[in-house]
Each structure stands twice: as C-alpha cells, then as structure tokens.
Design a protein around this motif. Structure first.
Motif, mmCIF file in Angstrom:
data_model
loop_
_atom_site.group_PDB
_atom_site.id
_atom_site.type_symbol
_atom_site.label_atom_id
_atom_site.label_comp_id
_atom_site.label_asym_id
_atom_site.label_seq_id
_atom_site.Cartn_x
_atom_site.Cartn_y
_atom_site.Cartn_z
ATOM 1 N N GLN A 135 0.822 -1.208 0.000
ATOM 2 C CA GLN A 135 0.000 0.000 0.000
ATOM 3 C C GLN A 135 0.856 1.258 0.000
ATOM 4 O OE1 GLN A 135 -2.268 -1.481 3.592
ATOM 5 N NE2 GLN A 135 -3.995 -0.639 2.426
ATOM 6 N N GLN A 136 0.287 2.331 -0.584
ATOM 7 C CA GLN A 136 0.947 3.625 -0.606
ATOM 8 C C GLN A 136 0.541 4.450 0.618
ATOM 9 O OE1 GLN A 136 1.338 5.252 -4.881
ATOM 10 N NE2 GLN A 136 -0.646 4.191 -4.882
ATOM 11 N N ALA A 137 1.218 5.590 0.762
ATOM 12 C CA ALA A 137 0.976 6.441 1.932
ATOM 13 C C ALA A 137 -0.458 6.939 2.009
ATOM 14 C CB ALA A 137 1.940 7.629 1.917
ATOM 15 N N THR A 138 -1.110 7.108 0.874
ATOM 16 C CA THR A 138 -2.478 7.624 0.858
ATOM 17 C C THR A 138 -3.529 6.539 1.066
ATOM 18 O OG1 THR A 138 -2.370 7.456 -1.554
ATOM 19 C CG2 THR A 138 -1.983 9.636 -0.588
ATOM 20 N N ASP A 139 -3.093 5.288 1.265
ATOM 21 C CA ASP A 139 -4.033 4.160 1.342
ATOM 22 C C ASP A 139 -4.515 3.833 2.746
ATOM 23 O OD1 ASP A 139 -3.987 3.796 -1.399
ATOM 24 O OD2 ASP A 139 -2.372 2.314 -1.347
ATOM 25 N N SER A 140 -4.171 4.647 3.735
ATOM 26 C CA SER A 140 -4.586 4.390 5.127
ATOM 27 C C SER A 140 -4.170 2.985 5.568
ATOM 28 C CB SER A 140 -6.094 4.581 5.294
ATOM 29 O OG SER A 140 -6.459 5.916 5.004
ATOM 30 N N VAL A 141 -2.860 2.850 5.806
ATOM 31 C CA VAL A 141 -2.258 1.548 6.077
ATOM 32 C C VAL A 141 -2.488 1.150 7.536
ATOM 33 C CG1 VAL A 141 -0.128 0.204 6.031
ATOM 34 C CG2 VAL A 141 -0.511 2.011 4.314
ATOM 35 N N TYR A 142 -3.116 -0.024 7.732
ATOM 36 C CA TYR A 142 -3.293 -0.599 9.068
ATOM 37 C C TYR A 142 -2.475 -1.882 9.162
ATOM 38 C CZ TYR A 142 -7.238 2.522 10.031
ATOM 39 O OH TYR A 142 -8.033 3.626 10.252
ATOM 40 N N LEU A 143 -1.743 -2.047 10.266
ATOM 41 C CA LEU A 143 -0.957 -3.247 10.507
ATOM 42 C C LEU A 143 -1.356 -3.860 11.844
ATOM 43 C CD1 LEU A 143 2.631 -2.001 9.487
ATOM 44 C CD2 LEU A 143 0.834 -2.954 8.012
ATOM 45 N N GLN A 144 -1.079 -5.139 11.990
ATOM 46 C CA GLN A 144 -1.375 -5.829 13.253
ATOM 47 C C GLN A 144 -0.124 -5.897 14.119
ATOM 48 O OE1 GLN A 144 -3.497 -9.544 12.891
ATOM 49 N NE2 GLN A 144 -4.582 -8.832 11.046
ATOM 50 N N PRO A 145 -0.267 -5.798 15.422
ATOM 51 C CA PRO A 145 0.897 -5.754 16.306
ATOM 52 C C PRO A 145 1.767 -7.004 16.170
ATOM 53 C CG PRO A 145 -1.164 -5.642 17.569
ATOM 54 C CD PRO A 145 -1.531 -5.716 16.150
ATOM 55 N N GLY A 146 3.093 -6.735 16.090
ATOM 56 C CA GLY A 146 4.065 -7.809 16.117
ATOM 57 C C GLY A 146 4.233 -8.590 14.838
ATOM 58 N N LYS A 147 3.404 -8.357 13.843
ATOM 59 C CA LYS A 147 3.527 -9.087 12.578
ATOM 60 C C LYS A 147 4.560 -8.412 11.678
ATOM 61 C CE LYS A 147 -0.830 -11.544 12.170
ATOM 62 N NZ LYS A 147 -1.905 -11.956 11.225
ATOM 63 N N ARG A 148 5.067 -9.184 10.719
ATOM 64 C CA ARG A 148 6.061 -8.661 9.774
ATOM 65 C C ARG A 148 5.394 -8.357 8.434
ATOM 66 N NH1 ARG A 148 11.124 -9.067 11.892
ATOM 67 N NH2 ARG A 148 11.345 -10.525 13.639
ATOM 68 N N TYR A 149 5.812 -7.203 7.856
ATOM 69 C CA TYR A 149 5.210 -6.749 6.613
ATOM 70 C C TYR A 149 6.298 -6.275 5.655
ATOM 71 C CZ TYR A 149 0.854 -6.677 9.270
ATOM 72 O OH TYR A 149 -0.242 -7.022 10.024
ATOM 73 N N PRO A 150 6.130 -6.540 4.354
ATOM 74 C CA PRO A 150 7.128 -6.085 3.388
ATOM 75 C C PRO A 150 7.020 -4.590 3.131
ATOM 76 C CG PRO A 150 5.317 -7.134 2.234
ATOM 77 C CD PRO A 150 5.049 -7.310 3.705
ATOM 78 N N ALA A 151 8.159 -3.948 3.017
ATOM 79 C CA ALA A 151 8.230 -2.540 2.586
ATOM 80 C C ALA A 151 9.263 -2.461 1.475
ATOM 81 C CB ALA A 151 8.623 -1.635 3.738
ATOM 82 N N ILE A 152 8.948 -1.748 0.422
ATOM 83 C CA ILE A 152 9.843 -1.658 -0.725
ATOM 84 C C ILE A 152 9.835 -0.240 -1.286
ATOM 85 C CG2 ILE A 152 8.047 -2.446 -2.332
ATOM 86 C CD1 ILE A 152 10.362 -3.815 -3.915
ATOM 87 N N VAL A 153 11.016 0.250 -1.613
ATOM 88 C CA VAL A 153 11.157 1.564 -2.217
ATOM 89 C C VAL A 153 11.820 1.407 -3.583
ATOM 90 C CG1 VAL A 153 13.407 2.046 -1.129
ATOM 91 C CG2 VAL A 153 11.951 3.943 -1.872
ATOM 92 N N SER A 154 11.348 2.191 -4.537
ATOM 93 C CA SER A 154 11.905 2.165 -5.895
ATOM 94 C C SER A 154 12.583 3.505 -6.169
ATOM 95 C CB SER A 154 10.793 1.921 -6.915
ATOM 96 O OG SER A 154 11.305 2.002 -8.236
ATOM 97 N N VAL A 155 13.922 3.467 -6.254
ATOM 98 C CA VAL A 155 14.711 4.679 -6.436
ATOM 99 C C VAL A 155 15.698 4.460 -7.586
ATOM 100 C CG1 VAL A 155 16.245 6.374 -5.351
ATOM 101 C CG2 VAL A 155 14.544 5.173 -3.966
ATOM 102 N N THR A 156 15.822 5.439 -8.447
ATOM 103 C CA THR A 156 16.834 5.415 -9.501
ATOM 104 C C THR A 156 17.736 6.621 -9.342
ATOM 105 O OG1 THR A 156 15.361 6.621 -11.002
ATOM 106 C CG2 THR A 156 15.346 4.211 -11.145
#
Length: 426
Positions: free
Chosen positions: A324-345
């Motif tokens: 999800q993007q920053a404007t997507d109202s991201v909710y996560l659950q405590p203690g769980k692991r989630y992928p984060a990825i950035v695309s930079v050139t």
C-alpha cells in the motif's frame, strides 16, 4: 511559519567574495510604466531567495542571491555570512502575535514593543547585507484584533524615520481580501506586501490582483504542499509528499507564478533552506538533518541559474508498505512482519545506499511553524543493513507510526519518503 535560527545558523567560516562596501546599500522600490522593480545600489535586483540562514555558501553557488530570517536572533552571524557570500538579507523583526497571548489593546505593551524593534533597526540598518525589513511573520494567523495593523504601521513609520535606505514589509499567512483591505487602509508606510503560501503559489499573481493589491509583493515562504493542505488518514495523520513529488511541485508552481508575474512580484524565498521538525523531520526542509540535498535543491539550482547540477539527486518513483501507498490508510497488526519496498533510480548511475527509520507519529503539533520536538526513533523492528526491500516488524503497541526511507547516492544527495500507518489489533 517560523524557524528557530539557533538551529540554522551556519557554523563555518567562509572565504568567498565579500561586499566591498562597509556602510548601507540603498534599496528602493521603483515603479516604471506600471511595473515594480527593486533597485539595490541603483541596479535591478530580483530576489532569488532562501528562507533560513543555513548553508549560505550553497545559496550563492547555486544561483541564489538572498536569505530570509524571521527575527534578529543571531543576526550578527547571519549578516556576516551573507556579506562573505555576496548575499542580501530580508531581515525579520519579531513582532508579537495575538495567538501567543499578546494584547494589542494594551498601549503600554505596544509602545514597549515599538522601542524594542527600534533598537533592532538602529543596530542593523547600516549593514550592507540588509535588503529590506520584515515586520512580523503571519500576524494574521489565528488573530481577532485589527489593532495589530496599527502597530505594524507605527513600526513601518519608525523605520522610515531612522532608516532611509531600506523598504518595509509585513508578512501574511496566505492572502485574502480582509487583510489586504486592512493593510491598505491602516499601513501606508508598508512598502512591500510579503506572502507565505504553499500549495497556492501558482494562484498568487491572480489573487494579488483580485484582492486589489496594486503595489509590489514578495513571496516570503513557498514550498511543498503544506500539512494542512494534504490528504489525511482516518487517524488524522497528514500524508507527506516524497522528495521527488516535492521537486515536481516546486518547479511547476514556481514556473506558473513567479516566472509569469513581471509587473508586481519582486521575487521569492524558498522554504526551507535547512531542516526542521514540523509534523515530520523531512516535510519542509529541503536538506536532511545531516545536510544532504534532496531533489528539490536540484530544482532550485535550475530555477535560479538555468543550469542543472552536474550530479543529480536520486529520484524516488514509489514506496509501499504491505503493498500500500501512503495515501491508502495503512493498518498493521501488532508484532507481525510486513514487506516494505522503495523504488529509487539515480540519474548518474551512482551506487545507492538505504537508511530506514521508524518513528511514532508526532504528538507535539504546533501552528505557524512554532518549534516542535522530534519523536524518538523506535529501534529493533527494522533489519540491520537494510536495502531497498525490508520486512518491517510492526510495533506491539497500538497507535500511529511512520516508516521513513532515506536513499543516498554517495555524493551528498538524498531521496526521502515516509508512510504513516496505524497498528491495531483484530
């Protein structure tokens, strides 16, 4: 907005071309065939300015010619550095604000303030770097008493009596009919109207004309989309543009406004030539806390000089947390692991390195740019030596957070972004 100059004063002794003149340089506003122009030492002077006293040598090197302060705090150092670098200064005079408790119905307090400001003007009026005076900053923000404009007029009159060499200005938060009418009626000694604006920069030339301001103006602050103008999550966290999104809007808004107003605009001061905590550590500063330059700095060099730098900042194309993007109202659950990825050139194919940071959402929120404290980072939830893709462990404690990414090119340039998210149990 305002800036605490204790955190922005340059510390380096610089050895570049200094002004040869030791006394004041005459600055005046001239109107010719309906067009206003600032003259300094008899020569046309269009302001290519930076708000903040940090890195004056970079202002000069990148094609700028002026810096702005919000008060005379640290002015001896600021003016000395400006002189060493051949820059001028829009010198701020700190005038008390009603939102901080000042009472403009109190004649004694108003008179004492006038004398305080008079002493400041007398102290600095003959410095060759002074360009013009900024009487107060955003005095119209959260105010009710129009007598503040009587006080501004008294200060402007006083300045004209003791300093024949520099124009006067007062700085508004935004532009609307009410304040223009009051300043026109109450402040004839104010020579230049200064305006702070963010997302609305492109509309300023038309607004100036619509509100009936026929004199000269300066845009004293302009920059990214403000936090009050941005999308907001359900938990009231404003969504910040990435450094690359900011670069695009800085360029497009400037070219749509200042570049097209050849009759009333005397120039601008970009915000912020430095770094500060306001909502986040990256929102308004176009440098990071360690002095690295974002893509916005590249844009300013182009706008000021017509030339892009030889080595360009990294470009951030995308940033996602759990898909999800920053404007997507991201909710996560405590203690769980989630992928984060950035695309930079990187335009120069430089090798990129990455620094991730997790912060709780700031709760020390002020208005008008008043000083805020930076949240303490949360350790242990981001893998060591992280690259462009990580697995973030969500905090155990329910609440609002932000995940930040800083991507460096090894040449003092950086791309930045953050995603606000909320940790909530099922």
């Amino acid at each position: 907005m305002s800036v605490n100059l204790r955190f922005l004063l340059p510390l380096l002794a610089l050895s570049t071309t200094a002004y040869a003149q030791s006394g004041p340089v005459k600055v005046e506003v001239k109107q010719t065939d309906g067009r206003y122009e600032l003259l300094r030492g008899g020569q046309p002077y269009f302001i290519k300015g930076a708000g903040g006293g940090q890195f004056p040598e970079r202002v000069k090197a990148y094609g700028g010619n002026s810096i702005r302060t919000w008060s005379t705090e640290g002015a001896d150092v600021t003016l000395a550095e400006a002189n060493k670098n051949g820059l001028t200064v829009m010198l701020g005079l700190d005038v008390a604000r009603e939102r901080h408790g000042f009472d403009y119905n109190n004649p004694q307090a108003v008179a004492e303030q006038l004398q305080k400001v008079r002493a400041e003007v007398l102290k600095y009026k003959d410095n060759p770097a002074v360009l013009f005076w900024g009487i107060g900053n955003e005095l119209n923000l959260e105010y009710t008493n129009p007598k503040v404009w009587d006080a501004v007029q008294q200060i402007a009159q006083m300045i004209h009596e003791v300093d024949p060499n520099h124009p006067t200005s007062t700085v508004l938060a935004g532009l609307n009919q009410k304040e223009v009418d009051l300043i026109k009626a109450k402040c004839p000694a104010v020579d230049i109207l200064s305006i702070n604006t963010y997302a609305g920069l492109a509309a300023i030339p038309q607004q100036v004309r619509t509100t009936g301001w026929t004199g000269p103006y300066v845009v004293a602050e302009w920059g990214p989309t403000g936090h009050w103008e941005s999308p907001v999550t359900p938990w009231k966290a404003s969504v910040e543009e990435t450094s690359s999104q900011k670069a695009a809007v800085y360029q497009s808004r400037y070219e749509a406004s200042v570049a097209k107003d050849k009759t009333q605009c005397l120039g601008t001061y970009v915000f912020l030539w430095g770094q500060k905590q306001e909502r986040t550590p990256t929102w308004y500063g176009i440098f990071t806390e360690d002095g690295k330059e974002s893509e916005v700095v590249d844009v300013m060099q182009y706008l000021w000089s017509g030339q892009w730098p030889e080595n360009r900042a990294p470009h951030l194309a995308g940033f996602r947390l759990n898909g999800q993007q920053a404007t997507d109202s991201v909710y996560l659950q405590p203690g769980k692991r989630y992928p984060a990825i950035v695309s930079v050139t990187d335009p120069d194919k430089d090798r990129l390195t990455y620094r991730w940071e997790l912060l709780p959402e700031s709760t020390d929120l002020k208005s008008g740019g008043d000083q805020e404290s930076r949240p303490a980072p949360i350790a242990g939830l981001i893998p060591a030596n992280a690259k462009a893709k990580i697995k973030l462990k969500a905090p155990d404690k329910e609440g609002a957070y932000r995940l930040f990414i800083y991507t460096y090119d090894g040449h003092d340039n950086v791309a930045t972004a953050n995603i606000p998210f909320y940790v909530k149990g099922k």
